[in-house]
Write a protein that holds these residues in place. Structure first.
Motif, mmCIF file in Angstrom:
data_model
loop_
_atom_site.group_PDB
_atom_site.id
_atom_site.type_symbol
_atom_site.label_atom_id
_atom_site.label_comp_id
_atom_site.label_asym_id
_atom_site.label_seq_id
_atom_site.Cartn_x
_atom_site.Cartn_y
_atom_site.Cartn_z
ATOM 1 N N TRP A 91 0.779 -1.243 0.000
ATOM 2 C CA TRP A 91 0.000 0.000 0.000
ATOM 3 C C TRP A 91 0.810 1.291 0.000
ATOM 4 O O TRP A 91 0.389 2.258 -0.651
ATOM 5 C CB TRP A 91 -1.114 -0.005 1.069
ATOM 6 C CG TRP A 91 -0.747 0.516 2.421
ATOM 7 C CD1 TRP A 91 -0.368 -0.207 3.483
ATOM 8 C CD2 TRP A 91 -0.760 1.883 2.847
ATOM 9 N NE1 TRP A 91 -0.115 0.599 4.547
ATOM 10 C CE2 TRP A 91 -0.351 1.890 4.185
ATOM 11 C CE3 TRP A 91 -1.065 3.098 2.225
ATOM 12 C CZ2 TRP A 91 -0.229 3.061 4.922
ATOM 13 C CZ3 TRP A 91 -0.948 4.277 2.967
ATOM 14 C CH2 TRP A 91 -0.538 4.253 4.297
ATOM 15 N N LEU A 151 -9.475 1.754 -3.781
ATOM 16 C CA LEU A 151 -8.317 1.902 -4.673
ATOM 17 C C LEU A 151 -8.134 3.359 -5.107
ATOM 18 O O LEU A 151 -7.007 3.857 -5.185
ATOM 19 C CB LEU A 151 -8.484 1.005 -5.907
ATOM 20 C CG LEU A 151 -8.495 -0.509 -5.643
ATOM 21 C CD1 LEU A 151 -8.768 -1.269 -6.938
ATOM 22 C CD2 LEU A 151 -7.171 -0.983 -5.024
ATOM 23 N N TRP A 207 1.312 2.268 -3.546
ATOM 24 C CA TRP A 207 0.049 2.668 -4.193
ATOM 25 C C TRP A 207 -0.386 4.041 -3.682
ATOM 26 O O TRP A 207 -0.871 4.886 -4.437
ATOM 27 C CB TRP A 207 -1.002 1.602 -3.904
ATOM 28 C CG TRP A 207 -2.303 1.745 -4.629
ATOM 29 C CD1 TRP A 207 -3.539 1.810 -4.043
ATOM 30 C CD2 TRP A 207 -2.534 1.793 -6.045
ATOM 31 N NE1 TRP A 207 -4.508 1.903 -5.015
ATOM 32 C CE2 TRP A 207 -3.919 1.902 -6.253
ATOM 33 C CE3 TRP A 207 -1.688 1.788 -7.158
ATOM 34 C CZ2 TRP A 207 -4.487 1.990 -7.522
ATOM 35 C CZ3 TRP A 207 -2.245 1.870 -8.420
ATOM 36 C CH2 TRP A 207 -3.637 1.966 -8.601
ATOM 37 N N ALA A 262 -4.799 -0.405 -0.134
ATOM 38 C CA ALA A 262 -4.686 -1.778 -0.633
ATOM 39 C C ALA A 262 -5.867 -2.566 -0.081
ATOM 40 O O ALA A 262 -6.359 -2.283 1.024
ATOM 41 C CB ALA A 262 -3.379 -2.405 -0.190
ATOM 42 N N VAL A 294 -1.762 -4.992 -4.152
ATOM 43 C CA VAL A 294 -2.738 -3.917 -3.912
ATOM 44 C C VAL A 294 -4.162 -4.468 -3.902
ATOM 45 O O VAL A 294 -5.042 -3.955 -3.215
ATOM 46 C CB VAL A 294 -2.564 -2.795 -4.960
ATOM 47 C CG1 VAL A 294 -3.690 -1.772 -4.893
ATOM 48 C CG2 VAL A 294 -1.213 -2.109 -4.756
ATOM 49 N N MET A 295 -4.389 -5.551 -4.655
ATOM 50 C CA MET A 295 -5.723 -6.165 -4.704
ATOM 51 C C MET A 295 -5.562 -7.652 -4.399
ATOM 52 O O MET A 295 -4.803 -8.349 -5.079
ATOM 53 C CB MET A 295 -6.308 -5.967 -6.113
ATOM 54 C CG MET A 295 -7.631 -6.659 -6.353
ATOM 55 S SD MET A 295 -8.951 -5.851 -5.414
ATOM 56 C CE MET A 295 -10.126 -7.198 -5.344
ATOM 57 N N ARG A 350 -4.104 5.594 -10.480
ATOM 58 C CA ARG A 350 -5.291 5.030 -9.815
ATOM 59 C C ARG A 350 -6.530 5.278 -10.667
ATOM 60 O O ARG A 350 -7.355 4.392 -10.885
ATOM 61 C CB ARG A 350 -5.437 5.637 -8.414
ATOM 62 C CG ARG A 350 -4.188 5.406 -7.569
ATOM 63 C CD ARG A 350 -4.438 5.475 -6.090
ATOM 64 N NE ARG A 350 -4.699 6.800 -5.597
ATOM 65 C CZ ARG A 350 -3.875 7.521 -4.846
ATOM 66 N NH1 ARG A 350 -2.685 7.023 -4.503
ATOM 67 N NH2 ARG A 350 -4.206 8.706 -4.429
ATOM 68 N N VAL A 398 -3.462 -3.697 -11.884
ATOM 69 C CA VAL A 398 -3.321 -3.357 -10.457
ATOM 70 C C VAL A 398 -1.980 -3.911 -9.961
ATOM 71 O O VAL A 398 -1.629 -5.060 -10.253
ATOM 72 C CB VAL A 398 -4.531 -3.893 -9.634
ATOM 73 C CG1 VAL A 398 -4.552 -5.407 -9.515
ATOM 74 C CG2 VAL A 398 -4.564 -3.261 -8.251
#
Ligand code: UN1
Length: 481
Positions: A56, A166, A59, A171, A200-201, A67, A196
């Motif tokens: 995370w 997101l 991200w 995350a 993160v996912m 994003r 992604v």
């Protein structure tokens, strides 16, 4: 990834083979096995949370453009595959096909909306009372967000939790409902193919008691968004509060639709049929209590009985079916038990019978229960099926009091041509969402969603409100010397 008919969890950027798979069958036709889906144990959930923790910060630092682009690409995929994904949704859940396709398009609209929101995460600059200082308010990501979703909107509800998570730099660890893993798996694959970043996912399909409990118990999760039953939501919220983490629960309703004598009756019946029986009545926003003034009650009941009695029950993928099968054997049994109780407590039951059709499936006819009072079980507890009751009241004042006499407060509605009554109802209805001459269910993808009283806990979902949950405030003071 998947081989012929097995579907794996997605953890830390990899599709991971579990010890166990569970078969998922089509409720319209129990001989149709849709696939075998991974069952995450507590260890897989831990790995997913660790992967999210590590991913995370990157991200969060990526900024709004990557994003926003990710969400736009996912929206495009959802929209272009709406027919195919809608078919899967209808097959695994039993939602009538037109509504299933519409739900996928709604998920696409939600991703589009949050692609824009990602670019609009503005803060505030405030003049300080101390000359020379600058005070600023920022909206920072929460970190690792747990997303726990129900089976009744298996792609739209995950969309309205995952897209804002997101968009604002979090995350995600996603635990979908056990009986609708297919839509969750496809949504995850769409995000993976849209680029992604690893970790993160994460997708952890599995049972609520194992995977859900592991997520709730983890010290490394910063926030949990849950939609489901009140019993589970309250327990989960308690566990989150005890650990001091942010939580949002959306937990159902017992929504009233008031029909006054001055309403356009054809339209009121349309609203009631839509609100009570579309999506097989499996909506937390369903119009389950139809509160009708005496001057129009008998006429309304006659028209409702004719409409409900003529609704075609059948395979969810057959466009002729207005009502599909119930989602599971347990839910079907629970619906039928509520109908029996309503009869035993003095209600007049029309429909609500177990049906045997050409294929073996969880079919029942939609039920209208008339001559009920607001203290009967059918009017106190959420049924979550194609079952609605009618309550006769003397006038508007009694209708409003009856509408508000419930521990829930998600949505409510009124059908009337009186501006005075509509305005008063909007003001005094104790619900989070109030509809005038519109069904209590069916909401816009870009507008705040949520209830009051026992229906909801924590910040609103969707629309501009979503940022409140998926970000945390930071206030800074700067002396630019
Ligand atoms: C709708 O009425 O369109 O679980 C949405 C539910 C709600 C969503 C309802 N959270 O039924």
């Amino acid at each position: 990834m998947a081989d012929s008919a097995t579907f794996d969890n997605y953890v830390g950027g990899r599709w991971v083979r579990p010890g166990d798979y569970a078969e998922n069958v089509n409720p319209s036709d129990l001989s149709d096995v849709i696939g075998r889906y991974a069952q995450a144990g507590a260890d897989t959930v831990e790995e997913a949370i660790d992967a999210a923790r590590q991913a995370w910060p990157g991200w969060a630092a990526a900024g709004p453009v990557p994003r926003s682009r990710l969400l736009s690409r996912a929206a495009g995929q959802l929209a272009s595959r709406a027919a195919e994904l809608g078919d899967l949704l209808a097959r695994e859940l039993g939602k009538p096909i037109a509504e299933a396709v519409a739900e996928v398009n709604r998920a696409a609209q939600i991703f589009d909306f949050f692609a824009g929101e990602a670019l609009r995460n503005t803060g505030t600059v405030i003049d300080s009372v101390r000359p020379g200082l600058i005070a600023e308010m920022h909206h920072d990501p929460m970190g690792v967000v747990g997303v726990i979703t129900p089976w009744n909107f298996p792609i739209a509800i995950p969309a309205w939790k995952i897209a804002p998570a997101l968009a604002f730099g979090n995350a995600v660890v996603f635990k979908p409902a056990g009986i609708t893993p297919g839509s969750a798996w496809e949504l995850t694959r769409i995000l993976v193919e849209a680029g992604v970043p690893e970790g993160v996912m994460n997708l952890v399909m599995g049972s609520g008691s194992v995977a859900g409990t592991a997520m709730t118990g983890s010290a490394a999760v910063d926030a949990i968004s849950f939609t489901g039953s009140q019993a589970v939501g309250r327990k989960l919220a308690g566990a989150c509060v005890a650990r001091g983490i942010k939580v949002q629960c959306e937990m159902g309703g017992k929504n009233p639709l008031v029909v006054l004598g001055d309403a356009d009756l054809d339209h009121a019946v349309d609203c009631a049929v839509n609100g009570a029986f579309f999506s097989n009545g499996q909506r937390c926003t369903a119009s389950s209590r139809l509160i009708v003034t005496a001057d129009v009650h008998d006429e309304f009941v006659d028209r409702m009985r004719a409409r409900v009695g003529s609704m075609v029950v059948g395979d969810a993928r057959d466009p002729a079916s207005a009502v599909g099968p119930i989602s599971s054997a347990e839910q079907l049994e629970s619906n039928l038990a509520y109908v029996r109780t309503a009869g035993a407590e003095g209600g007049e039951v029309h429909g609500g019978e177990r049906l045997q059709l050409a294929t073996e499936g969880y079919y029942m006819s939609p039920a209208l229960v008339t001559a009920t009072s607001n203290d009967m079980t059918i009017n106190r507890e959420e049924v979550f099926g194609p079952v609605a009751s009618v309550i006769r009241v003397a006038d508007y004042d009694e209708a409003l009091a009856t509408a508000n006499d419930t521990e829930f407060g998600l949505s409510s509605g009124i059908c009337t041509s009186s501006l005075a009554h509509a305005t008063d109802f909007k003001r005094r209805s104790q619900a989070g969402m109030v509809m005038v001459n519109a069904p209590t269910a069916g909401v816009d993808p870009h507008v705040s969603f949520g209830g009051r009283k026992g229906s909801s806990y924590g910040p609103r979902e969707q629309g501009a409100s979503a940022r409140e949950f998926y970000t945390q405030h930071k206030t800074t003071y700067t002396d630019p010397r």
